[in-house]
Design an enzyme around this catalytic site. Sequence first.
Site, PDB file in Angstrom:
ATOM      1  N   CYS A   1       0.842  -1.203   0.000  1.00 36.23           N
ATOM      2  CA  CYS A   1       0.000   0.000   0.000  1.00 36.23           C
ATOM      3  C   CYS A   1       0.875   1.250   0.000  1.00 36.23           C
ATOM      4  CB  CYS A   1      -0.950   0.001   1.194  1.00 36.23           C
ATOM      5  SG  CYS A   1      -2.279  -1.229   1.085  1.00 36.23           S
TER       6      CYS A   1
ATOM      7  N   THR B   1       4.799 -13.458   2.310  1.00 33.12           N
ATOM      8  CA  THR B   1       5.507 -12.616   3.272  1.00 33.12           C
ATOM      9  C   THR B   1       4.914 -11.226   3.380  1.00 33.12           C
ATOM     10  OG1 THR B   1       7.152 -12.001   1.611  1.00 33.12           O
ATOM     11  CG2 THR B   1       7.681 -13.878   3.045  1.00 33.12           C
TER      12      THR B   1
ATOM     13  N   HIS C   1      -0.707  -8.604   1.275  1.00 29.58           N
ATOM     14  CA  HIS C   1      -1.492  -7.813   0.325  1.00 29.58           C
ATOM     15  C   HIS C   1      -1.494  -8.690  -0.918  1.00 29.58           C
ATOM     16  CE1 HIS C   1      -2.501  -3.679  -1.519  1.00 29.58           C
ATOM     17  NE2 HIS C   1      -2.636  -4.570  -2.507  1.00 29.58           N
TER      18      HIS C   1
ATOM     19  N   HIS D   1      -1.083 -10.374  -4.224  1.00 34.29           N
ATOM     20  CA  HIS D   1      -0.238  -9.999  -5.356  1.00 34.29           C
ATOM     21  C   HIS D   1       0.047 -11.235  -6.202  1.00 34.29           C
ATOM     22  CE1 HIS D   1       2.469 -11.006  -2.015  1.00 34.29           C
ATOM     23  NE2 HIS D   1       3.380 -11.354  -2.910  1.00 34.29           N
TER      24      HIS D   1
ATOM     25  N   HIS E   1       2.859 -12.930  -8.662  1.00 37.00           N
ATOM     26  CA  HIS E   1       4.233 -12.935  -9.153  1.00 37.00           C
ATOM     27  C   HIS E   1       4.208 -13.321 -10.624  1.00 37.00           C
ATOM     28  CE1 HIS E   1       6.326 -13.007  -5.162  1.00 37.00           C
ATOM     29  NE2 HIS E   1       5.155 -13.500  -4.783  1.00 37.00           N
TER      30      HIS E   1
END
Length: 113
Positions: A9, A96, A99, A101, A103
């Site tokens: 963020c 880790t 939020h 996400h 890859h």
Amino acid sequence: MLDNDCLFCKIIKGEIPSAKVYEDEEMHVFKDIAPKAKVHLLAVPKDHYKLLSEMDESRAETLSHILAKLPEIAEKNGCDNGYRLIVNQGDDAGQTVFHLHVHILGGENLPFE
């Protein structure tokens, strides 16, 4: 809505610099600071969701938009011969940053490990 304590963020808000490769109203895509492949990008929704499991039908359009844009983004960043998409979900998967996400890994022949 963004979380003031979340690393991603803070990147989205511009408080922490990133090597941005793409941005639109729904997502921010930047280079991973600890790449696991020649090309290693992170596609991050601009709204804060800790986990994929927090995405319900009303939020599914965001994920759909991200997935629809990824082929173009991957190709423009050197993944002409293919790429791998990874979404880590929780501690046991190695997530880790909490939020959601995606890859994007590519730019080379990736092992199956």
